[in-house]
Scaffold this motif. Sequence first.
Motif, PDB file in Angstrom:
ATOM      1  N   PHE B 288       0.830  -1.202   0.000  1.00 36.26           N
ATOM      2  CA  PHE B 288       0.000   0.000   0.000  1.00 36.26           C
ATOM      3  C   PHE B 288       0.868   1.257   0.000  1.00 36.26           C
ATOM      4  O   PHE B 288       0.634   2.199  -0.772  1.00 36.26           O
ATOM      5  N   VAL B 289       1.868   1.278   0.850  1.00 37.93           N
ATOM      6  CA  VAL B 289       2.738   2.466   0.913  1.00 37.93           C
ATOM      7  C   VAL B 289       3.480   2.644  -0.418  1.00 37.93           C
ATOM      8  O   VAL B 289       3.677   3.780  -0.892  1.00 37.93           O
ATOM      9  N   GLY B 290       3.832   1.543  -1.042  1.00 40.70           N
ATOM     10  CA  GLY B 290       4.464   1.656  -2.364  1.00 40.70           C
ATOM     11  C   GLY B 290       3.556   2.365  -3.359  1.00 40.70           C
ATOM     12  O   GLY B 290       3.988   3.242  -4.119  1.00 40.70           O
ATOM     13  N   SER B 291       2.275   1.996  -3.363  1.00 38.24           N
ATOM     14  CA  SER B 291       1.322   2.632  -4.289  1.00 38.24           C
ATOM     15  C   SER B 291       1.069   4.079  -3.887  1.00 38.24           C
ATOM     16  O   SER B 291       1.023   4.977  -4.730  1.00 38.24           O
ATOM     17  N   LEU B 292       0.939   4.303  -2.571  1.00 38.23           N
ATOM     18  CA  LEU B 292       0.613   5.649  -2.077  1.00 38.23           C
ATOM     19  C   LEU B 292       1.711   6.663  -2.403  1.00 38.23           C
ATOM     20  O   LEU B 292       1.418   7.816  -2.741  1.00 38.23           O
ATOM     21  N   THR B 301      -5.391   8.254  -9.610  1.00 36.56           N
ATOM     22  CA  THR B 301      -5.840   6.978  -9.041  1.00 36.56           C
ATOM     23  C   THR B 301      -5.105   6.639  -7.745  1.00 36.56           C
ATOM     24  O   THR B 301      -5.109   5.491  -7.310  1.00 36.56           O
ATOM     25  N   ASN B 302      -4.473   7.631  -7.148  1.00 34.13           N
ATOM     26  CA  ASN B 302      -3.765   7.407  -5.885  1.00 34.13           C
ATOM     27  C   ASN B 302      -4.732   6.894  -4.801  1.00 34.13           C
ATOM     28  O   ASN B 302      -5.842   7.397  -4.678  1.00 34.13           O
ATOM     29  N   ARG B 446     -13.901   1.642 -12.268  1.00 34.18           N
ATOM     30  CA  ARG B 446     -13.075   0.425 -12.328  1.00 34.18           C
ATOM     31  C   ARG B 446     -12.974  -0.167 -10.937  1.00 34.18           C
ATOM     32  O   ARG B 446     -12.693   0.549  -9.979  1.00 34.18           O
ATOM     33  N   VAL B 447     -13.219  -1.457 -10.833  1.00 31.03           N
ATOM     34  CA  VAL B 447     -13.111  -2.189  -9.575  1.00 31.03           C
ATOM     35  C   VAL B 447     -11.956  -3.170  -9.702  1.00 31.03           C
ATOM     36  O   VAL B 447     -11.954  -4.011 -10.607  1.00 31.03           O
ATOM     37  N   LEU B 448     -10.974  -3.040  -8.820  1.00 30.18           N
ATOM     38  CA  LEU B 448      -9.809  -3.921  -8.877  1.00 30.18           C
ATOM     39  C   LEU B 448      -9.825  -4.909  -7.727  1.00 30.18           C
ATOM     40  O   LEU B 448     -10.265  -4.566  -6.624  1.00 30.18           O
ATOM     41  N   ALA B 449      -9.279  -6.072  -7.976  1.00 32.56           N
ATOM     42  CA  ALA B 449      -9.043  -7.024  -6.896  1.00 32.56           C
ATOM     43  C   ALA B 449      -7.548  -7.240  -6.773  1.00 32.56           C
ATOM     44  O   ALA B 449      -6.860  -7.503  -7.772  1.00 32.56           O
ATOM     45  N   ASN B 450      -7.059  -7.126  -5.535  1.00 30.73           N
ATOM     46  CA  ASN B 450      -5.682  -7.528  -5.227  1.00 30.73           C
ATOM     47  C   ASN B 450      -4.615  -6.844  -6.071  1.00 30.73           C
ATOM     48  O   ASN B 450      -3.586  -7.433  -6.388  1.00 30.73           O
ATOM     49  N   GLY B 451      -4.894  -5.626  -6.453  1.00 30.42           N
ATOM     50  CA  GLY B 451      -3.862  -4.821  -7.093  1.00 30.42           C
ATOM     51  C   GLY B 451      -3.880  -3.466  -6.416  1.00 30.42           C
ATOM     52  O   GLY B 451      -4.407  -3.315  -5.314  1.00 30.42           O
ATOM     53  N   TRP B 452      -3.299  -2.503  -7.080  1.00 33.23           N
ATOM     54  CA  TRP B 452      -3.326  -1.128  -6.578  1.00 33.23           C
ATOM     55  C   TRP B 452      -3.744  -0.245  -7.730  1.00 33.23           C
ATOM     56  O   TRP B 452      -3.413  -0.502  -8.894  1.00 33.23           O
ATOM     57  N   PRO B 453      -4.502   0.791  -7.439  1.00 31.68           N
ATOM     58  CA  PRO B 453      -5.172   1.509  -8.539  1.00 31.68           C
ATOM     59  C   PRO B 453      -4.236   2.368  -9.386  1.00 31.68           C
ATOM     60  O   PRO B 453      -4.654   2.870 -10.436  1.00 31.68           O
ATOM     61  N   THR B 454      -2.995   2.535  -8.969  1.00 30.84           N
ATOM     62  CA  THR B 454      -2.141   3.530  -9.617  1.00 30.84           C
ATOM     63  C   THR B 454      -1.654   3.129 -11.010  1.00 30.84           C
ATOM     64  O   THR B 454      -1.067   3.960 -11.694  1.00 30.84           O
TER      65      THR B 454
END
Lengths: 525, 525
Positions: B288-292, B301-302, B446-454
């Motif tokens: 999560f912190v990686g994506s954030l 998409t942050n 868009r709905v994602l599973a088990n990924g990150w939105p970025t």
Amino acid sequence: MFNGAILVGASERQGGEPFFAIDPSTGAKGEVAFHNASAADVADACALADAAFESFSTLTPDARAAFLEAVADRIMAIGDLLITTAMSETGLPRGRLEGERGRTVGQLRLFAGYVRQGDWLDATIDKALPERQPLPRSDLRRVNQSVGPVAVFGASNFPLAFSVAGGDTASAFAAGCPVVVKGHPAHPGTGELVARAIAAAVRDSGLHEGVFSYLPGTTNDLGGALVADPRIKAVGFTGSRGGGLALMKIAAERKEPIPVYAEMSSINPVVLLPGALAARAEALGTAFVGSLTLFSGQFCTNPGLVIAIDSPDLDRFVASAAQALSGNAAQVMLTPGIHAAYEKGVAALAGAEGVTTIARGMAADGVHRGQHALFAASGEQFRANPALAHEVFGSSSILVKCATIEEVIDTIARMEGQLTATLQMDDGDQADAAKLLPTLSRKVGRVLANGWPTGVEVTHAMVHGGPFPSTSDGRSTSVGTLAMMRFLRPVCYQDMADAVLPPALQAANPWKLNRRVEGRLEIAR
Amino acid sequence: MFNGAILVGASERQGGEPFFAIDPSTGAKGEVAFHNASAADVADACALADAAFESFSTLTPDARAAFLEAVADRIMAIGDLLITTAMSETGLPRGRLEGERGRTVGQLRLFAGYVRQGDWLDATIDKALPERQPLPRSDLRRVNQSVGPVAVFGASNFPLAFSVAGGDTASAFAAGCPVVVKGHPAHPGTGELVARAIAAAVRDSGLHEGVFSYLPGTTNDLGGALVADPRIKAVGFTGSRGGGLALMKIAAERKEPIPVYAEMSSINPVVLLPGALAARAEALGTAFVGSLTLFSGQFCTNPGLVIAIDSPDLDRFVASAAQALSGNAAQVMLTPGIHAAYEKGVAALAGAEGVTTIARGMAADGVHRGQHALFAASGEQFRANPALAHEVFGSSSILVKCATIEEVIDTIARMEGQLTATLQMDDGDQADAAKLLPTLSRKVGRVLANGWPTGVEVTHAMVHGGPFPSTSDGRSTSVGTLAMMRFLRPVCYQDMADAVLPPALQAANPWKLNRRVEGRLEIAR
């Protein structure tokens, strides 16, 4: 039967300021007291529609199609009462209303078939590429979903096909959206009969009662409250430019702006090309008057403008049209208000600078009869006075005489957006038609050759729409299966577990849909 | 090279109020004077775009695809100057910008392929039924046509992929629309380099110069004048909510209102479901912190919101995220203004009632560095204060702790529209996911599973859009081939002579298109 009720889901309500139907052929007031729906009715109907959304929008295509067919069956089951009620409320003759009923139920059945077929879901799949460098690609699947509850405003001029169960309602239902109809006060009995048929179909089909509500009324406030309700997510409207603009403004100023599909105003230019005029000027004159005066010209596709290059052949057209029009009886118009507006519009044209009157129809022999009118102006005069291009709803048209095909094109290029344009053309006119087409295709939603714009087929290819102000949204149509797209939006699922995906996107393709996979259509049916 | 010119068609203009690039990593001012385009430049660019429309919109698919590929080639031909210029103007690192360039040219080539394939024309044919009773049916043919000249407003955070030759421009070109770009003042040299590449491709391809103009500038008036120009027929925008709303207002108040596709604001909820938390709380915290914090969180998409049911597993997630964030260095933000707004937003969250600070990143060691921030609040507190759901552009996020899955759903149901929602879920979470999905699919694109939105893939199935205010028009996407549909409108031809019809509708199907005939797809390729 009808008793003046407001239908909020499965509940019938009375109360609110009463109003009455008027028979425009006599001016007589009907006996049943109808009631203006209240702000509380609006809120309750919208809350129910919102509550119905999840179950209704996720019905299988088969179940939703069966519901559309049940609505059609229930409308037919009303029987002759629907026709006689509509006749007394609109002044339209039996044959027209029977035809319109056929169109209305045919439309519902066409949507049912298209819903079952499933291409409207636009199911699209890009499979995961786990080996892709530098990063793997996720599995991406997209499908169209219903936008949410839809508010529908029926039109006065099609008490069946563009009203309670008309094209907007049918396409919104087809797209999985609950509908709240603001009933048109010009045909309240007709509206209630159809509303009851829909409510019965909702019940028969075991659907949530909030799938449909019917809110009759005479006030702008009622419609405004409906469009402003935060649970409403799109609006379908057919009516005046002023009414459509007012709803657009309310929708744009909401905390969450929503799309308004308003079909508003069009004068539908008809271009008479030289070859066609040379070959059949008289026949064109007669046929034009037939289209202009059909049901007193009360069509959004009425040919309110004829453009041609001046010539002796055009004089033959004028003579023929004038003769046909002069012998044409005034017909009852839909409402006293529409008749009054028509008379005002015709008087303004008759008195406008540079406008001459070619012919008038026969004088009225009763109340609310519109006396047909055909005017003429030069291209220069027409272009100089934008008021000449304003719609006069009813059988009024203006012939604009130009000197060259370039002037014809220039005249059309300066006009506002239109629903239709028509070319009367023979084989020798193809070069002129080709010159005109780029301009026409920017201005209108439908280009006709050698027909008249007043017939609108309900098919897959039909576009009943056009650039502003003919509609509020030139990307859409309100007639034909494409009308569904107004009430859908795409949603993408990324790496979602197959069991949780919408059926349209699941690996097993349980609905047997045609789907676009890696950019290529895979045909399953 | 770039010299601060305004590109109006094939002409270079200087003049107008000068402005300069700022290197956000140092605050240093660039040497080249750029110039604000004037109202006259806007009018001239729009007139040229209008003049180019007919020829550009009627190009064959092959010719238009070749033009898109020529743009891609010309962008690559700029070479490393494009990367170094963008680095100095945005503070983004080389690797990111090289990747973004790859995405930008890949996007142009994807559109080229899709343009050639032709399904976007949606060619639809209902043949005449001359024997039909009671009336024959006309031949009806429908095809998508370009809407007209498009105004594009690039984003600061993607100086290539969402800027001068970004997704809006690529999709508008693909749809046959001339483009007038309002250049973003945060990366003026980068913008001019790409603008010159496009202009060269226009010239190389023998197209009308009006197909593309580039109007750099720092003022809202410039953008306003562009959207207000009557020749502009649609707008693509990526930026702030305030900016998007301002353009929507101008577009709605025009004499002819036009669609605005504004991608504005989103906090992209991430839901941590219990099974996923139990299985991998620490790994989720780190990821999560990686994506954030990726590129200082400067993505639409942050993940600005994390929602979960409170539990000891969630505490493990929090500890892991806090640890990862604390060691994360502050990064240069795109502009001094964006950095200032980020600090203000973070300070407001830190001081909001009921909000606690979980962790901050390392303190800044230079100008314009954003110090990452992670906050926490209860579901009740979050729902009570709508300001907590406002986007803070940059690496700021808030963890909302709920008691039950129903509270999670209720919290999301009360939120405004979003671009994305993400579920962190294991197999045991499928029941919860199924409960959440109806709400998520109404709220997001868009709905994602088990990924990150970025990460946003450019494919056929992608939706980068969502209900208001994430975008102004939840029926659309600004990424992926579906983005073309924003700039097309349907036109129907009735009984038109075959020789005069657009090629897509001619009997011989010269473009070998898949077409829908009588409601059924006929596959030709």
